[in-house]
Design a protein around this motif. Structure first.
Motif, short mmCIF file in Angstrom:
data_model
loop_
_atom_site.label_atom_id
_atom_site.label_comp_id
_atom_site.label_asym_id
_atom_site.label_seq_id
_atom_site.Cartn_x
_atom_site.Cartn_y
_atom_site.Cartn_z
N ASP A 107 -10.85 23.72 -50.46
CA ASP A 107 -11.22 24.96 -49.76
C ASP A 107 -10.52 25.11 -48.41
O ASP A 107 -10.69 26.12 -47.73
CB ASP A 107 -12.73 25.04 -49.55
CG ASP A 107 -13.48 25.08 -50.88
OD1 ASP A 107 -13.00 25.80 -51.79
OD2 ASP A 107 -14.51 24.40 -51.01
N ARG A 108 -9.75 24.07 -48.01
CA ARG A 108 -9.09 24.13 -46.70
C ARG A 108 -7.66 23.59 -46.79
O ARG A 108 -7.39 22.64 -47.53
CB ARG A 108 -9.86 23.33 -45.65
CG ARG A 108 -11.18 23.98 -45.26
CD ARG A 108 -11.86 23.22 -44.14
NE ARG A 108 -13.04 23.93 -43.69
CZ ARG A 108 -13.04 24.93 -42.81
NH1 ARG A 108 -11.89 25.31 -42.26
NH2 ARG A 108 -14.15 25.53 -42.46
N ARG A 113 -9.31 27.82 -43.89
CA ARG A 113 -10.04 28.05 -45.12
C ARG A 113 -9.18 28.85 -46.11
O ARG A 113 -8.50 29.81 -45.73
CB ARG A 113 -11.34 28.79 -44.82
CG ARG A 113 -12.26 28.92 -46.05
CD ARG A 113 -13.61 29.49 -45.63
NE ARG A 113 -14.49 29.61 -46.80
CZ ARG A 113 -15.18 28.60 -47.30
NH1 ARG A 113 -15.09 27.39 -46.76
NH2 ARG A 113 -15.96 28.77 -48.35
N HIS A 115 -9.18 30.46 -50.34
CA HIS A 115 -10.11 30.96 -51.36
C HIS A 115 -9.74 30.39 -52.73
O HIS A 115 -8.63 30.57 -53.21
CB HIS A 115 -10.06 32.48 -51.39
CG HIS A 115 -10.93 33.10 -52.45
ND1 HIS A 115 -12.31 32.98 -52.44
CD2 HIS A 115 -10.61 33.84 -53.54
CE1 HIS A 115 -12.81 33.62 -53.48
NE2 HIS A 115 -11.79 34.16 -54.17
N LYS A 116 -10.70 29.73 -53.36
CA LYS A 116 -10.56 29.22 -54.73
C LYS A 116 -9.20 28.56 -54.96
O LYS A 116 -8.36 29.07 -55.72
CB LYS A 116 -10.78 30.33 -55.74
CG LYS A 116 -12.23 30.77 -55.83
CD LYS A 116 -12.46 31.67 -57.03
CE LYS A 116 -13.95 31.98 -57.17
NZ LYS A 116 -14.23 32.81 -58.35
N SER A 131 -3.83 28.75 -54.52
CA SER A 131 -5.08 29.39 -54.10
C SER A 131 -5.22 30.77 -54.72
O SER A 131 -4.32 31.25 -55.42
CB SER A 131 -5.12 29.48 -52.58
OG SER A 131 -4.02 30.22 -52.09
N SER A 132 -6.35 31.41 -54.41
CA SER A 132 -6.68 32.75 -54.92
C SER A 132 -6.70 32.77 -56.44
O SER A 132 -6.26 33.73 -57.08
CB SER A 132 -5.69 33.79 -54.40
OG SER A 132 -5.74 33.87 -52.99
N SER A 134 -8.83 33.27 -59.41
CA SER A 134 -10.15 33.82 -59.74
C SER A 134 -10.85 33.00 -60.81
O SER A 134 -12.08 32.99 -60.88
CB SER A 134 -10.00 35.28 -60.20
OG SER A 134 -9.15 35.35 -61.31
N ARG A 136 -10.55 29.55 -61.28
CA ARG A 136 -10.08 28.23 -60.84
C ARG A 136 -10.50 27.12 -61.79
O ARG A 136 -9.70 26.23 -62.11
CB ARG A 136 -10.60 27.95 -59.43
CG ARG A 136 -10.24 26.56 -58.91
CD ARG A 136 -10.61 26.39 -57.46
NE ARG A 136 -12.05 26.47 -57.23
CZ ARG A 136 -12.62 26.23 -56.05
NH1 ARG A 136 -11.87 25.92 -54.99
NH2 ARG A 136 -13.94 26.32 -55.90
#
Length: 885
Positions: A107-108, A113, A115-116, A131-132, A134, A136
């Motif tokens: 998440d980081r 931070r 997202h997914k 990341s991103s 939907s 995951r």
């Protein structure tokens, strides 16, 4: 966007989705072929042909060199996780699943931070953060699933390979394989400037090294500046996808070399002939080290891909690969070149090169229209760049300059070849347009290619290769895309393949027409029928032996090399449907196939079926009878076939009694039904049954003798097996009758011998004769044919049976006379016993084809029946109508 499981969606709409369901539907021949989406996926990331896309999803990739997230698409397959940015060439990534250590959610990123996201950690301590996502959890689960499967497979494979590598023979071969590039032993040329070397070091530090490096526009810029010879092989392996494929097939090269030692390959002769023609000016190929390595690479590829084997020009590119890579790496570069980057280039018909020449002609029309008109006028539009493409410019320009083109070729693919060739034409456009003939235009291009140099500040009349490549990108780089080239390739592939098909068809028909009774139009109709059925019943067809593969040199025969050969399944589908006789048994079709399959490959050529059908449909009576005769003697005849006849269903009326199993005796345990060959005899009662069954009108043989003047005397002389001795006068009577019958047929027999060379055919025995007569009865239409055909066939059978029985009786009397004359000399008796055993081993019941032909042709209605000609066109039309209905 959620993760699309394309392997599931494609089952519903395979033509509309990006990828296909190869892995989940292996049983379906159509689905087992790579879809357009799979090919696009493999082409985009230079992956092996076996790789099938499992699914994709939109996401963002964190790029540590910019500390930013780049929008794009993640693609997951069984062995790779790939990423392509939405902006073309901004960044691409190929991550081998075998290099993954862990996959975990995060998440980081740098205390920021996200997202997914998922983090993929590799064994070289490199991290990739997507990341991103939907969906995951699905992406993570799919990657982990493939990782576990791969680890299990690698563990089992490693165990087997470790056991194999302990073998001394394997170790000796492994030690002989060249582990370093030939460049290290035989340095040549100039290195790149030190400033360029420093740029390469910075690139590796910033973007990573190896297959999983970030492939950005910076890599492309450095390739334009130049690559160090020591780094060239590594870059080629990464950009071509060869490094990833080699990692997936560990020790396969060694296994192929081991396999090649047990095969006597035809390709070896051609490889040996071309070994010393590969870069002969280079010191590495003037000694055993380079030659031996090149031999092993080419031989291993011939084993891996027997459909190609070895083709000229492969030796040139393989020798170049060996200069900059190890032996095994050179092999996998050759695999990438022949199977992915330039598909179908290296085969006997150079289909790929012909396709690309058509593509190049279209590109010239689009980008240099006035020049194309001149090339058409000179007759060079379809060949101007063919030699350049076949050898990747290695034979067209100086070696050190051609290597620079290869650097970009492995990065950009075939696109680079087309833009460089367009640039070369554009720079010579004025001279070519002023050329008076094709020779002058070719000389102009030849002088230009000779002036290309790798020295930036060379002689005044030289062209720097770096400038040529840069100008090609500037003038044509935007106009050409990989997608556009793929579309043009598809367009021209259809034209090239159709042209080759038409050319092959004409070649086959010309060669077959010389020895066939069909006209050209009939042969063309038959060819299209065989082709259509071959394609509709598509399946892998492999000969039973390697008659036309490695072990033996193939005949230079278009029919043998045609892809439209017939195995038995296809033959039994086509052949009976083209015969005018619809009652022939399956066993007869099997015998015809055996007769025609001379080479015992399990395959027939177009010539085979044309020859057989030509004889049966267009031949005269003697030729047709001879063809049927050949089908009832070895090698076509097998005594075990008789068992199959026992199971044939009765499809004729009881009144006509023409079912084959009753024509020559219907008793199931009759000697004629036994599946082994042996001496036997047919009694007078059997002969009566034959005539009664075939004619359907005469219940006894004595009544049939009204129409056969020789039958009654011979039958009256028949002797039962219990008789001890036959009178000499009776034998003389029989001989006179046989002689009289034989004299009547002698002229026809002699004609058959001269025209059909029937003397080379072995005599037929009793069992084979019975099967032959069954087949003859199956020829008649039970609903429309006149009774005279059956009656005449019965009379001929009686005549031939009487002829054989008389010869058997003569032999018995001769044996009895010899027995009566035996002496008391034990040595002479022993010799006679040996001779007797030898004589007993020969079946005394024999007929030759001349006797059968002559007997049948003596009956007018039978002669007319067998002399009847049939239209192949009408039979093909009937075959198609029946198939449709």
């Amino acid at each position: 966007m959620t993760y699309r499981r394309l392997t599931l969606e494609c089952q519903m709409h395979p033509e509309t989705l990006f990828s296909g369901p190869y892995a989940l539907n292996k049983g379906n021949n159509v689905a087992s072929r790579p879809s357009n989406g799979d090919r696009a996926y493999m082409s985009r990331f230079c992956l092996p042909h076996s790789e099938k896309l499992d699914g994709d999803a939109e996401c963002q990739l964190y790029t540590p060199y910019h500390r930013k997230n780049v929008n794009g698409q993640i693609y997951v397959s069984r062995n790779f996780v790939c990423f392509a940015s939405r902006i073309d060439r901004l960044v691409n990534v190929v991550v081998p699943i075998m290099d993954i250590v862990s996959v975990e959610e995060c998440d980081r990123i740098n205390n920021r931070r996200v997202h997914k996201a998922i983090r993929i950690h590799l064994n070289n301590n490199q991290d990739f953060i997507f990341s991103s996502l939907s969906d995951r959890s699905t992406v993570k689960d799919r990657i982990m699933k493939f990782l576990m499967e791969l680890r299990g497979g690698l563990k089992r494979q490693t165990s087997k390979e470790d056991h194999l590598l302990k073998d001394e023979k394997v170790q000796s071969l492994a030690n002989a394989i060249l582990k370093e590039p030939l460049y290290e032993r035989f340095p040549f040329g100039e290195d790149i400037p030190s400033c360029t070397k420093e740029k390469w070091k910075q690139l590796y530090a910033q973007f990573g090294e190896g297959v999983s490096m970030f492939r950005t526009v910076e890599l492309h810029r450095l390739l334009l500046e130049g690559v160090s010879p020591r780094e060239r092989g590594k870059i080629w392996m990464i950009c071509s996808g060869a490094a990833a494929e080699m990692a997936l097939h560990r020790n396969e090269y060694l296994m192929l070399l081991l396999k090649s030692q047990d095969q006597n390959m035809l390709a070896m002769e051609e490889i040996e002939r071309d070994l010393h023609r590969s870069l002969p000016e280079h010191a590495a190929f003037q000694c055993g080290v380079g030659i031996d390595a090149l031999r092993r690479v080419l031989t291993a590829y011939a084993v891996r891909n027997p459909n190609i084997g070895y083709c000229q020009a492969m030796n040139i590119v393989a020798s170049v690969f060996l200069l900059f890579t190890s032996e095994e790496e050179a092999f996998w570069l050759l695999v990438a070149l022949c199977e992915r980057l330039l598909p179908d280039y290296y085969n006997t018909k150079v289909v790929g090169a012909l396709v690309d020449q058509g593509v190049f002609s279209d590109l010239v029309i689009e980008n240099l229209p006035t020049l194309h008109s001149k090339l058409v006028e000179l007759g060079l539009d379809d060949m101007i760049a063919l030699s350049w493409f076949l050898t990747l410019f290695l034979n067209a320009i100086r070696f050190d300059s051609a290597i620079r083109i290869l650097d970009l070729f492995f990065f950009d693919g075939a696109k680079l070849m087309f833009q460089v060739a367009l640039e070369m034409l554009q720079e010579n456009m004025i001279k070519i347009r002023n050329a008076r003939d094709d020779g002058e235009a070719l000389v102009t291009l030849s002088k230009y290619t000779e002036s290309i140099s790798n020295k930036e500040n060379g002689a005044p009349n030289t062209i720097f290769i770096g400038n040529l490549i840069t100008e090609s990108y500037r003038n044509f780089g935007e106009a050409l895309t990989t997608e556009k080239i793929d579309q043009l390739r598809l367009k021209h592939r259809l034209k090239v393949v159709q042209g080759l098909e038409d050319s092959q068809m004409k070649s086959i028909i010309r060669s077959v027409g010389k020895e066939c009774k069909f006209t050209y139009d009939e042969l063309e109709m038959l060819y299209y029928l065989v082709k259509e059925e071959h394609l509709l019943s598509w399946k892998p067809r492999t000969p039973l032996n390697r008659k036309y593969g490695f072990e033996e040199k193939p005949r230079l025969d278009a029919c043998v090399q045609s892809q439209y050969r017939l195995d038995y399944d296809l033959f039994k589908k086509i052949f009976p449907g083209l015969l005018p006789w619809k009652n022939l048994s399956d066993v007869f079709i099997i015998r015809v196939f055996r007769l025609l399959d001379i080479s015992e490959t399990g395959f027939l050529t177009f010539r085979d079926i044309c020859y057989c059908l030509g004889m049966l449909l267009k031949g005269d009576s003697a030729e047709k009878i001879t063809m049927f005769y050949k089908c009832h003697i070895p090698p076509a005849y097998n005594p075990m076939d008789n068992d199959d006849h026992d199971n044939r269903s009765d499809c004729g009326s009881t009144e006509m009694a023409v079912e084959a199993c009753t024509v020559l005796g219907s008793v199931p345990n009759s000697p004629a039904r036994q599946p082994i060959m042996r001496r036997s005899s047919i009694t007078t009662t059997d002969e009566a049954t034959i005539v009664d069954s075939v004619s359907g009108s005469y219940s006894t043989l004595s009544e049939a003798n009204k129409y056969n003047e020789i039958s009654d005397p011979i039958l009256s002389s028949s002797v039962s097996p219990s008789d001890d001795m036959m009178s000499t006068s009776q034998i003389e009577t029989d001989l006179n009758q046989v002689s009289r019958y034989s004299d009547d047929l002698s002229d026809i027999c002699e004609v058959a011998n001269i025209r059909l060379e029937t003397k080379a055919l072995i005599p037929i025995n009793q069992d084979q004769f019975i099967e032959l007569w069954r087949t003859f009865c199956d020829l008649f239409d039970r609903d429309t044919d006149d009774q005279s055909l059956y009656h005449s066939l019965g009379l001929v059978a009686a005549q031939l049976l009487n002829l054989c029985e008389t010869h058997k009786n003569m032999r018995k009397v001769e044996d009895q006379i010899k027995e009566a004359m035996r002496t008391d000399d034990p040595m002479a008796d022993a010799a006679r016993q040996v001779q007797q055993r030898a004589d007993d081993s020969i079946d005394s019941w024999q007929l030759n084809v001349e006797q059968i032909i002559a007997s049948i042709l003596n009956e007018e209605c039978l002669a007319e029946f067998f002399d009847r000609k049939h239209s192949l066109k009408e039979l093909i039309d009937t075959y198609k109508q029946t198939k449709v209905s």
